[in-house]
Design a protein around this motif. Structure first.
Motif, PDB file in Angstrom:
ATOM      1  N   GLU A   1       0.833  -1.205   0.000  1.00  0.00           N
ATOM      2  CA  GLU A   1       0.000   0.000   0.000  1.00  0.00           C
ATOM      3  C   GLU A   1       0.873   1.261   0.000  1.00  0.00           C
ATOM      4  O   GLU A   1       0.589   2.225  -0.703  1.00  0.00           O
ATOM      5  CB  GLU A   1      -0.914  -0.012   1.222  1.00  0.00           C
ATOM      6  N   SER A   2       1.955   1.250   0.777  1.00  0.00           N
ATOM      7  CA  SER A   2       2.860   2.400   0.822  1.00  0.00           C
ATOM      8  C   SER A   2       3.507   2.653  -0.537  1.00  0.00           C
ATOM      9  O   SER A   2       3.651   3.805  -0.961  1.00  0.00           O
ATOM     10  CB  SER A   2       3.953   2.178   1.874  1.00  0.00           C
ATOM     11  N   VAL A   3       3.899   1.590  -1.223  1.00  0.00           N
ATOM     12  CA  VAL A   3       4.500   1.721  -2.555  1.00  0.00           C
ATOM     13  C   VAL A   3       3.497   2.329  -3.531  1.00  0.00           C
ATOM     14  O   VAL A   3       3.812   3.256  -4.291  1.00  0.00           O
ATOM     15  CB  VAL A   3       5.012   0.351  -3.056  1.00  0.00           C
ATOM     16  N   ARG A   4       2.284   1.843  -3.484  1.00  0.00           N
ATOM     17  CA  ARG A   4       1.225   2.362  -4.358  1.00  0.00           C
ATOM     18  C   ARG A   4       0.958   3.843  -4.053  1.00  0.00           C
ATOM     19  O   ARG A   4       0.853   4.671  -4.952  1.00  0.00           O
ATOM     20  CB  ARG A   4      -0.043   1.524  -4.204  1.00  0.00           C
ATOM     21  N   GLU A   5       0.850   4.196  -2.760  1.00  0.00           N
ATOM     22  CA  GLU A   5       0.591   5.575  -2.363  1.00  0.00           C
ATOM     23  C   GLU A   5       1.721   6.523  -2.762  1.00  0.00           C
ATOM     24  O   GLU A   5       1.495   7.714  -2.956  1.00  0.00           O
ATOM     25  CB  GLU A   5       0.359   5.662  -0.848  1.00  0.00           C
ATOM     26  N   ALA A   6       2.935   6.002  -2.898  1.00  0.00           N
ATOM     27  CA  ALA A   6       4.078   6.825  -3.303  1.00  0.00           C
ATOM     28  C   ALA A   6       4.077   7.092  -4.803  1.00  0.00           C
ATOM     29  O   ALA A   6       4.954   7.801  -5.305  1.00  0.00           O
ATOM     30  CB  ALA A   6       5.387   6.150  -2.883  1.00  0.00           C
ATOM     31  N   GLY A   7       3.114   6.538  -5.525  1.00  0.00           N
ATOM     32  CA  GLY A   7       2.980   6.821  -6.947  1.00  0.00           C
ATOM     33  C   GLY A   7       3.627   5.811  -7.881  1.00  0.00           C
ATOM     34  O   GLY A   7       3.712   6.040  -9.087  1.00  0.00           O
ATOM     35  N   PHE A   8       4.066   4.685  -7.342  1.00  0.00           N
ATOM     36  CA  PHE A   8       4.613   3.628  -8.192  1.00  0.00           C
ATOM     37  C   PHE A   8       3.473   2.829  -8.807  1.00  0.00           C
ATOM     38  O   PHE A   8       2.408   2.688  -8.212  1.00  0.00           O
ATOM     39  CB  PHE A   8       5.488   2.680  -7.377  1.00  0.00           C
TER      40      PHE A   8
END
Length: 194
Positions: A165-172
């Motif tokens: 979820e953190s990776v997705r939220e960072a725009g990746f």
């Protein structure tokens, strides 16, 4: 941590390496090529898995851990004492960034992922193997229950981070995921887009 402590660190992880991590490192890194930044290189556990053609720059905030690397360096490797939230590199300079069992200990995951994104070339790939919050009812409760004691013991490692979820939220853009270890180990590949 001295070089002797680095050796003890490797010995302490030997069982988990033999049982689980070695196979997953091979799956994650066997075909990786190009100019690679490894965040949290530690004592160099990933180095034997990179192909000879890879060029690896490894960072770790603990200089003494880096003393455990000589003798493991198969590809061309450069080492630097640095922190994931303040990378000493220009924008868009790496084709791939590798994190294995490291985002659990980055104090500010969002800042670390923003730095990773900054130094990745357009279309670059983030590759990771991380332990994460359990996905099933039992493993989710287990990681949540154990996290406070584990964090007090380790002083930096969080057992129950929602890394995907953190990776997705960072725009990746996540291109591949695979769960292992009853949903508590995540292999992930993501891209910055073009």
């Amino acid at each position: 941590m001295s070089s002797q402590e680095a050796k003890r660190y490797d010995r302490a992880l030997w069982f988990l390496e033999a049982l689980v991590f070695r196979k997953l490192r091979g799956l994650l890194l066997g075909d990786v090529t190009g100019d690679i930044l490894e965040i949290g290189i530690g004592t160099g556990a990933n180095l034997p898995f990179y192909p000879e053609s890879a060029t690896v720059t490894g960072i770790d905030p603990r200089p003494a851990l880096l003393s455990g690397i000589p003798g493991k360096s198969k590809p061309e490797t450069r080492l630097c004492c640095a922190d994931a939230v303040s990378l000493p590199f220009n924008d868009s300079c790496f084709e791939k960034i590798v994190c294995t069992l490291v985002l659990c200990s980055v104090p500010d995951v969002r800042a670390g992922l923003e730095e990773i994104k900054r130094v990745l070339k357009p279309g670059g790939t983030l590759m990771m193997m991380e332990h994460v919050r359990g996905r099933g009812p039992f493993t989710r409760r287990l990681t949540d229950l154990l996290n406070p004691a584990w964090f007090r013991l380790q002083r930096e490692c969080h057992l129950n981070r929602e890394t995907e979820e953190s990776v997705r939220e960072a725009g990746f853009e996540i291109t591949h995921t695979s769960l292992r270890g009853h949903g508590m180990l995540l292999l992930l590949e993501a891209t910055t887009g073009k």
